[in-house]
Design an enzyme around this catalytic site. Sequence first.
Site, PDB file in Angstrom:
ATOM      1  N   ASP A  43       0.867  -1.178   0.000  1.00 48.86           N
ATOM      2  CA  ASP A  43       0.000   0.000   0.000  1.00 48.86           C
ATOM      3  C   ASP A  43       0.907   1.233   0.000  1.00 48.86           C
ATOM      4  O   ASP A  43       2.073   1.158   0.405  1.00 48.86           O
ATOM      5  CB  ASP A  43      -0.882  -0.036   1.247  1.00 48.86           C
ATOM      6  CG  ASP A  43      -1.687   1.238   1.424  1.00 48.86           C
ATOM      7  OD1 ASP A  43      -2.382   1.636   0.479  1.00 48.86           O
ATOM      8  OD2 ASP A  43      -1.614   1.827   2.519  1.00 48.86           O
ATOM      9  N   ASP A  45      -0.246   4.983   0.882  1.00 43.94           N
ATOM     10  CA  ASP A  45      -0.518   6.004   1.892  1.00 43.94           C
ATOM     11  C   ASP A  45      -0.331   5.470   3.305  1.00 43.94           C
ATOM     12  O   ASP A  45      -0.996   4.521   3.725  1.00 43.94           O
ATOM     13  CB  ASP A  45      -1.940   6.539   1.725  1.00 43.94           C
ATOM     14  CG  ASP A  45      -2.141   7.218   0.381  1.00 43.94           C
ATOM     15  OD1 ASP A  45      -1.141   7.501  -0.299  1.00 43.94           O
ATOM     16  OD2 ASP A  45      -3.308   7.458   0.009  1.00 43.94           O
ATOM     17  N   ASP A  71      -8.197  26.699  -0.309  1.00 41.92           N
ATOM     18  CA  ASP A  71      -8.766  25.425  -0.752  1.00 41.92           C
ATOM     19  C   ASP A  71      -8.019  24.266  -0.100  1.00 41.92           C
ATOM     20  O   ASP A  71      -8.621  23.293   0.359  1.00 41.92           O
ATOM     21  CB  ASP A  71      -8.683  25.284  -2.277  1.00 41.92           C
ATOM     22  CG  ASP A  71      -9.499  26.340  -3.002  1.00 41.92           C
ATOM     23  OD1 ASP A  71     -10.606  26.634  -2.541  1.00 41.92           O
ATOM     24  OD2 ASP A  71      -9.015  26.853  -4.026  1.00 41.92           O
ATOM     25  N   ASN A 221      -8.780  -1.379   6.210  1.00 44.85           N
ATOM     26  CA  ASN A 221      -9.512  -1.400   4.946  1.00 44.85           C
ATOM     27  C   ASN A 221      -8.884  -2.360   3.944  1.00 44.85           C
ATOM     28  O   ASN A 221      -9.532  -2.785   2.992  1.00 44.85           O
ATOM     29  CB  ASN A 221      -9.560  -0.001   4.326  1.00 44.85           C
ATOM     30  CG  ASN A 221     -10.415   0.959   5.137  1.00 44.85           C
ATOM     31  OD1 ASN A 221     -11.445   0.573   5.683  1.00 44.85           O
ATOM     32  ND2 ASN A 221      -9.988   2.197   5.225  1.00 44.85           N
TER      33      ASN A 221
END
Length: 292
Positions: A43, A45, A71, A221
């Site tokens: 993975d 991140d 933003d 997850n």
Amino acid sequence: MAARTKKVTVGIDPDSHVPGWAAAELAPTTPVAPDPTSAAFFDIDNTMMQGASIYWFARGLASRKYFTTTDLARFAWRQLRFRLSAKENATDMSEAKEAALAFVAGWKVADVQRLAEEIFDELMEPRIWAGTRALAQQHLEAGTRVWLVSAAPVEIGRVIAARLGLTGAIGTVAEIVDGAYTGRLVGDLMHGPAKAEAVVGLAGAEGLDLAHCVAYSDSANDMPMLTAVGRAVAVNPDSVLLREARQRGWEVRDFRTGRKAVKIAVPSTAAAGIVAGAVTAGLAARRRRLSK
């Protein structure tokens, strides 16, 4: 045995049935009793890199005036909220998918590639976990192929893989027509069960034996991917994954320090989608300002 170097075209394989498949040049290795049926899946991140790759990509876009720092602050706050709640549901994922669609619409592939390379060198490379990178390098030196598997756009994953000398990347794929993104996804977000399905598909295409493969992740997850292979390693795990790893007897590697390692929850894929959505909003606002 002489070192082997294999050249593979960088890009999405149009004939592959594996969503998000993109290969980078294989780094020269000196295999030690290599197993051609094995591979390592990482993975990105919070496993390979501190934080979310799409966030750092957004930071790079902000510094180039594609949208404002306001933003950026707005979606950074939203990401923090998801870090603390660690919640994902159907609505979140739908919003994430729509954000991904809007984010890439109309962009030239060559421009995204160039920006991703620049931003990796500026902001992402310093945030690669040295410990995780060393684990990947050990696999390469043993003659094992190493793939990144992430919900991030495959273009970002491909750049990271190429810069780190890894085999390739699996990620979320946007449709491309005439060298530009249409704003539609090919398949779905590379998240949860989709990661496991992609790994299984890649194993079939590459002649891998999943029982001989290993997967690394920080997030619960990714349980579908972690349980699809013969060996799973929890890296910088969230609390749920840490509990699962202890119950299942999985190896745990934590490259964070102190209380931070225990208390900080990882950003969810939905949070990455929110990031993309905020980027989209910023880009839209910029277009409106320029059109006036």
